[in-house]
Design an enzyme around this catalytic site. Structure first.
Site, PDB file in Angstrom:
ATOM      1  N   MET A  30      -1.704  -5.092   4.667  1.00 30.79           N
ATOM      2  CA  MET A  30      -2.868  -5.554   5.432  1.00 30.79           C
ATOM      3  C   MET A  30      -4.159  -5.008   4.815  1.00 30.79           C
ATOM      4  O   MET A  30      -5.218  -5.037   5.447  1.00 30.79           O
ATOM      5  CB  MET A  30      -2.755  -5.151   6.898  1.00 30.79           C
ATOM      6  CG  MET A  30      -1.655  -5.904   7.623  1.00 30.79           C
ATOM      7  SD  MET A  30      -1.881  -6.034   9.410  1.00 30.79           S
ATOM      8  CE  MET A  30      -1.888  -4.325   9.895  1.00 30.79           C
ATOM      9  N   GLY A  31      -4.061  -4.522   3.572  1.00 32.56           N
ATOM     10  CA  GLY A  31      -5.258  -4.103   2.861  1.00 32.56           C
ATOM     11  C   GLY A  31      -5.720  -2.705   3.207  1.00 32.56           C
ATOM     12  O   GLY A  31      -4.989  -1.902   3.785  1.00 32.56           O
ATOM     13  N   GLU A  35      -2.755   5.356  -1.619  1.00 37.31           N
ATOM     14  CA  GLU A  35      -1.745   5.715  -2.601  1.00 37.31           C
ATOM     15  C   GLU A  35      -0.339   5.272  -2.188  1.00 37.31           C
ATOM     16  O   GLU A  35       0.504   4.956  -3.031  1.00 37.31           O
ATOM     17  CB  GLU A  35      -1.766   7.228  -2.843  1.00 37.31           C
ATOM     18  CG  GLU A  35      -0.750   7.730  -3.859  1.00 37.31           C
ATOM     19  CD  GLU A  35      -0.891   7.094  -5.235  1.00 37.31           C
ATOM     20  OE1 GLU A  35       0.134   7.001  -5.944  1.00 37.31           O
ATOM     21  OE2 GLU A  35      -2.020   6.688  -5.609  1.00 37.31           O
ATOM     22  N   HIS A  37       0.474   2.468  -0.700  1.00 36.37           N
ATOM     23  CA  HIS A  37       0.603   1.081  -1.164  1.00 36.37           C
ATOM     24  C   HIS A  37       0.771   1.020  -2.675  1.00 36.37           C
ATOM     25  O   HIS A  37       1.608   0.275  -3.195  1.00 36.37           O
ATOM     26  CB  HIS A  37      -0.649   0.273  -0.784  1.00 36.37           C
ATOM     27  CG  HIS A  37      -0.884   0.140   0.685  1.00 36.37           C
ATOM     28  ND1 HIS A  37      -1.947   0.734   1.303  1.00 36.37           N
ATOM     29  CD2 HIS A  37      -0.207  -0.528   1.650  1.00 36.37           C
ATOM     30  CE1 HIS A  37      -1.929   0.426   2.589  1.00 36.37           C
ATOM     31  NE2 HIS A  37      -0.873  -0.327   2.830  1.00 36.37           N
ATOM     32  N   LYS A 149       6.861   4.731   6.292  1.00 37.68           N
ATOM     33  CA  LYS A 149       6.047   5.223   7.407  1.00 37.68           C
ATOM     34  C   LYS A 149       6.247   4.336   8.630  1.00 37.68           C
ATOM     35  O   LYS A 149       6.239   4.805   9.760  1.00 37.68           O
ATOM     36  CB  LYS A 149       4.563   5.270   7.029  1.00 37.68           C
ATOM     37  CG  LYS A 149       3.689   5.853   8.154  1.00 37.68           C
ATOM     38  CD  LYS A 149       2.238   5.958   7.750  1.00 37.68           C
ATOM     39  CE  LYS A 149       1.570   4.610   7.709  1.00 37.68           C
ATOM     40  NZ  LYS A 149       1.405   4.035   9.082  1.00 37.68           N
ATOM     41  N   SER A 186      -4.078   3.242   6.446  1.00 34.38           N
ATOM     42  CA  SER A 186      -5.382   2.582   6.387  1.00 34.38           C
ATOM     43  C   SER A 186      -6.247   2.977   7.572  1.00 34.38           C
ATOM     44  O   SER A 186      -7.472   3.038   7.476  1.00 34.38           O
ATOM     45  CB  SER A 186      -5.194   1.062   6.363  1.00 34.38           C
ATOM     46  OG  SER A 186      -4.423   0.673   5.252  1.00 34.38           O
TER      47      SER A 186
END
Length: 282
Positions: A30-31, A35, A37, A149, A186
């Site tokens: 989802m942007g 790190e 990702h 996670k 995020s």
């Protein structure tokens, strides 16, 4: 790195890749990349010829309109991080692209979604399953990469792949943490400096609980209570849940099961930001 925006262009791209015999990896996100990702992207680039990273804040998996509105959206920053990590294609669809008409199909994952995130966020996993199914169909990956996670999400997607016979391998990677133990997320960007300073207490609670599990001298309920008290000692937290569960079924444990891994999962609000984390104890 190519940037694609429409379903048709992505489908045409992946069809060409498959005809050429290339292996395709998908990393759904989802942007607001971090790190955690990028670890997935680098691993995918090592294993496959083509790495597709989708960046789409999916409205159907949010049951809180304010959380959806405030979710960080940083497409330019994301693109700058992805290319050196090995991303081949950045897929940046709009809501209209992903949902040309309202989705009416509903998924039911049974006991897997009756607990934890599913219990506290009604409809969340239906939204996850819907968008992940769409991304699988559009990109036709050989492998799909997810972070642990979101332990319950990985379990749900694994069930989705099995039940719908998606021809792909699901690859999951351990949670990436900051130096002080906070799980990278995020949403961490939204924490104030004061909240960020106390946020690692969540991981402390998980690690203390994991040690109690390994010792085996206390019951699951006693381990849970000790963790709840540790978090409650910092009044900035609003704990939503702390569960001691079977790592495979995600069902809460009343007693320890021999040779079965345990997952400790939590969700808490801090500074108005909802944080989740987990630790697996073998």
């Amino acid at each position: 790195m190519e940037i694609l925006h429409t379903a048709a262009t992505l489908q045409a791209y992946t069809e060409t890749c498959r005809r050429a015999g290339q292996r395709i990896a998908l990393v759904p996100t989802m942007g607001a990349l971090h790190e955690g990702h990028l670890q997935l992207v680098r691993a995918a680039a090592t294993a496959c010829d083509v790495v597709i990273v989708s960046v789409f804040v999916n409205p159907t998996q949010f049951n809180n309109a304010e959380d959806f509105r405030l979710y960080p959206r940083l497409p330019e920053e994301d693109a700058a991080l992805l290319e050196p990590a090995g991303c081949t294609v950045l897929f940046l669809p709009t809501v209209e692209t992903m949902y040309p008409q309202p989705a009416v199909l509903h998924f039911d994952f049974g006991p897997l979604e009756r607990v934890m995130e599913g219990a506290h966020r009604p409809g969340h996993f239906n939204g996850v399953a819907t968008v992940v199914s769409k991304l699988f169909h559009l990109s036709r990956p050989h492998q799909a990469y997810f972070g642990q996670k979101d332990w319950q999400q990985v379990a749900v997607v694994r069930q989705l792949v099995a039940d719908l016979s998606f021809d792909l391998e699901l690859v999951s990677f351990p949670t990436v943490r900051e130096a002080d133990g906070l799980a990278m997320s995020s949403r961490n960007r939204r924490l104030s400096a004061a909240a960020r300073a106390v946020a690692p207490r969540l991981h402390e609670a998980l690690e203390r609980a994991a040690q109690l599990v390994r010792q085996g001298t206390q019951s699951p309920a006693e381990v849970q209570q000790a963790a709840v008290e540790h978090i409650a000692a910092e009044p900035a937290f609003q704990l939503e849940y702390f569960e001691v569960a079977d790592a495979h079924t995600l069902q809460p444990l009343a007693e320890w099961q021999p040779n079965r891994p345990v997952v400790l999962c939590l969700a808490a609000y801090l500074d108005g930001v909802r944080l989740i984390d987990n630790v697996v104890v073998k």
